[in-house]
Enzyme design. Structure first.
Site, PDB file in Angstrom:
ATOM      1  N   ASP A  71       0.738  -1.084   0.017  1.00 35.17           N
ATOM      2  CA  ASP A  71      -0.067  -0.095   0.083  1.00 35.17           C
ATOM      3  C   ASP A  71       0.905   1.209   0.208  1.00 35.17           C
ATOM      4  O   ASP A  71       1.653   1.305   0.980  1.00 35.17           O
ATOM      5  CB  ASP A  71      -0.947   0.057   1.316  1.00 35.17           C
ATOM      6  CG  ASP A  71      -1.993   0.942   1.212  1.00 35.17           C
ATOM      7  OD1 ASP A  71      -2.047   1.923   0.606  1.00 35.17           O
ATOM      8  OD2 ASP A  71      -2.875   0.573   1.711  1.00 35.17           O
ATOM      9  N   ASP A  72       0.736   2.005  -1.028  1.00 34.63           N
ATOM     10  CA  ASP A  72       1.566   3.379  -1.125  1.00 34.63           C
ATOM     11  C   ASP A  72       2.997   2.995  -1.320  1.00 34.63           C
ATOM     12  O   ASP A  72       3.617   3.883  -1.001  1.00 34.63           O
ATOM     13  CB  ASP A  72       1.433   4.295   0.033  1.00 34.63           C
ATOM     14  CG  ASP A  72       0.091   4.933   0.286  1.00 34.63           C
ATOM     15  OD1 ASP A  72      -0.608   4.565  -0.559  1.00 34.63           O
ATOM     16  OD2 ASP A  72      -0.246   5.600   1.251  1.00 34.63           O
ATOM     17  N   CYS A 105      -6.063   4.384  -3.093  1.00 36.98           N
ATOM     18  CA  CYS A 105      -6.011   3.072  -2.651  1.00 36.98           C
ATOM     19  C   CYS A 105      -7.539   2.491  -3.060  1.00 36.98           C
ATOM     20  O   CYS A 105      -7.308   1.587  -3.711  1.00 36.98           O
ATOM     21  CB  CYS A 105      -6.268   3.021  -1.058  1.00 36.98           C
ATOM     22  SG  CYS A 105      -4.899   3.754  -0.319  1.00 36.98           S
ATOM     23  N   ASP A 345      -0.771  -0.844  -4.732  1.00 41.18           N
ATOM     24  CA  ASP A 345      -2.009   0.098  -5.409  1.00 41.18           C
ATOM     25  C   ASP A 345      -1.427   1.260  -5.810  1.00 41.18           C
ATOM     26  O   ASP A 345      -2.275   1.746  -6.920  1.00 41.18           O
ATOM     27  CB  ASP A 345      -2.881  -0.161  -4.257  1.00 41.18           C
ATOM     28  CG  ASP A 345      -2.515   0.642  -2.944  1.00 41.18           C
ATOM     29  OD1 ASP A 345      -1.326   1.044  -2.930  1.00 41.18           O
ATOM     30  OD2 ASP A 345      -3.380   0.805  -2.231  1.00 41.18           O
TER      31      ASP A 345
END
Length: 574
Positions: A71-72, A105, A345
């Site tokens: 994530d990120d 996201c 993502d």
């Protein structure tokens, strides 16, 4: 010459006394056996094979699929994940030009699950009314297709934003085993809550750092356990692993996530990357909402540096998790029959173009993400330069599993490019955010059970998405907190809604308020000089405008069509 069976039978019968019933039975059995042997001998001598009733061999077992999503995670951070690079990249194929269509996201994860762009799947932001989990039609997604194709499916970790807000115990369709994190606890490395096949369990306390309950490690062990059990069951499996790292937490612990205790301060001395676009000096070519961002002072730099260091440290546990998943596959005898995919993502800004923290925009820092694939028939250590996107993930996994999607997929399978990394096409990539840059607003779905206040705040072009906008009770109207999160750093402006087209050479962005950006990536890879007002780039801009018109509402095959090479800029006047 082959003697006729009847002659042989007559000759044999002359040697027996027909007065005895027992002898008659013996004679009959012997003659029958002999006749059968002679018949088969005759067939063999004639050059034919005897018919057989042997059953058809079972079809080969389908390969397993394991997808790991962070994530990120920005592209450059892969340097701190040597295990992942060695086990997947060096043993498989790395896609060097992989971008996320909407660097945020929930829209990105919804695109992964549907194989469709946001303008087709209806998830245009993290929260209602434009987005959120409840805007996703989860009756028709990748796990449903894979389950129908004979796979045992499992998801562990984060799901599209808003999962669990309305019903914490719901298990989305298609997942045989479900261990999804319930929002908002998703964003805590301790004190997070999982829905485990309909039963809720909270792991630890948000402010007690128990090494045994660190989120990444718990997800890792659950993934390894699933692999081990399914290997013994003998069925093909699809495992979706979604780690929070390196995303920040929603508790007051600092600008970045807490790493596993064993990795505390691993990058304490790591300097902040300050490339050419960091704290960009001349922003006159940028849209107004970016031009208005101030230059960084020492406090800004301190917060960005701390966030960068903590995010890198959090990735070390993910790297170890990939190692454990691979080791488990190997010990279970499944590694050679498994495709492993690793990606994120979206990426993340660390001061580039004066964006303090965040993503959302189609620029290099926030849109360019890792993509590695290892699989049974893939060469080791190869690189593909094909332009690829997260919209291709569902098509790729469905292709591996022989699944039949019920949607018109906007993406395409990456397997042909993984099997032949030299293969290239001229398909452009679409980027989009919120309702895009269309002249007429697109009707959004009504909020289905969630507070609209946070949604309205989050849908304003929020480039951070880590401040109070996460809360249903606080729409994000407040002062910046001590970690640099808050209203002052979000850029909540309608003009950040956009559509963009990416080719091998150009990135062209159209914003809702009419502003434009055009970068020649051959000469300006850091996106410092937008050429949208440069007369020499008039022909490329007209070309990109025309093809972006075609892409902005594309569906299915229309999204996958190649285009001619874009024109080069005109020569400078002498």
């Amino acid at each position: 010459m082959v003697t006729h069976p009847a002659v042989i039978m007559g000759q044999m019968a002359e040697g027996f006394d027909g007065g005895s019933r027992a002898r008659g039975r013996t004679l009959t059995a012997l003659l029958t056996t002999t006749l059968t042997m002679v018949l088969f001998a005759g067939v063999a001598l004639a050059g034919c094979s005897a018919p057989t009733d042997d059953p058809e061999p079972d079809p080969p077992r389908k390969p397993n699929v394991v997808l790991v999503m962070t994530d990120d995670q920005w592209l450059e951070s892969m340097r701190v994940m040597p295990r992942t690079q060695r086990l997947l990249g060096d043993r498989g194929v790395t896609f060097d030009q992989h971008y996320t269509s909407f660097p945020l996201c929930c829209p990105s994860r919804s695109t992964y699950l549907t194989g469709q762009f946001a303008h087709n799947n209806g998830v245009r932001h993290n929260f209602p009314p434009q987005g959120g989990y409840l805007n996703l039609d989860d009756d028709n997604t990748l796990p449903v297709w894979m389950q129908r194709a004979g796979y045992t499916t499992s998801h562990i970790g984060k799901y599209p934003n808003g999962y669990g807000y309305r019903d914490e115990t719901v298990v989305p369709p298609g997942w045989d085993e479900w261990r999804g994190s319930v929002d908002p606890s998703t964003y805590r490395m301790w004190g997070y809550r999982l829905n485990e096949n309909g039963k809720l369990r909270t792991y630890g306390n948000a402010h007690v750092e128990d090494p045994d309950l660190y989120q990444t490690d718990v997800y890792r062990d659950k993934g390894a356990d699933f692999i081990d059990r399914q290997a013994r069951a003998g069925n093909p499996f699809f495992l979706s692993m979604s780690f929070l790292a390196p995303h920040s937490e929603d508790v007051d612990v600092g600008p970045g996530p807490r790493p596993a205790p064993r990795h505390d301060d691993a990058f304490a001395g790591e300097p902040l990357p300050t490339g050419p676009s960091f704290d960009e000096q001349d922003m006159s070519d940028k849209p107004a909402f970016l031009q208005s961002r101030p230059r960084f002072d020492e406090d800004h730099r301190r917060v960005i540096t701390e966030s960068h260091q903590e995010r890198l440290e959090s990735l070390l546990a993910v790297d170890e998790a990939v190692q454990k998943l691979v080791d488990t596959l190997r010990s279970a005898g499944q590694l050679d029959d498994t495709y492993l995919l690793f990606t994120s993502d979206n990426g993340f800004f660390f001061g580039e173009h004066r964006v303090h923290t965040g993503k959302y925009l189609p620029h290099e820092s926030s849109a360019h993400v890792p993509m590695l694939i290892r699989g049974p028939d893939l060469a080791a250590g190869r690189h593909s330069r094909e332009l690829t996107s997260n919209v291709d993930l569902a098509a790729t996994i469905a292709d591996i599993g022989g699944a039949e999607p019920d949607l018109a997929l906007d993406g395409r399978s990456l397997l042909p490019f993984a099997r032949d990394p030299h293969q290239c096409t001229t398909r452009p990539l679409l980027h989009e955010a919120a309702t895009g840059a269309r002249p007429e607003p697109i009707e959004t779905r009504p909020a289905r059970g969630l507070d609209d206040a946070a949604g309205r705040a989050a849908a304003q072009g929020n480039l951070d998405q880590e401040g109070p906008a996460w809360s249903r009770d606080n729409p994000g109207r407040g002062e910046q907190d001590r970690n640099g999160k808050g209203e002052g750093e979000k850029g909540e402006v309608d003009s950040a809604s956009y559509e963009a087209i990416r080719t091998e050479r150009y990135l062209y962005v159209r914003y809702a308020r009419g502003e434009r950006e055009l970068y020649d990536l051959h000469t300006d890879p850091h996106e410092l000089n937008s050429r949208h007002n440069d007369p020499r780039y008039a022909a490329p801009q007209r070309f990109l405008d025309r093809h972006l018109d075609e892409l902005q509402g594309c569906r299915g095959q229309e999204c996958r069509v190649g285009i001619p090479a874009a024109p080069s800029p005109a020569a400078s006047p002498q």
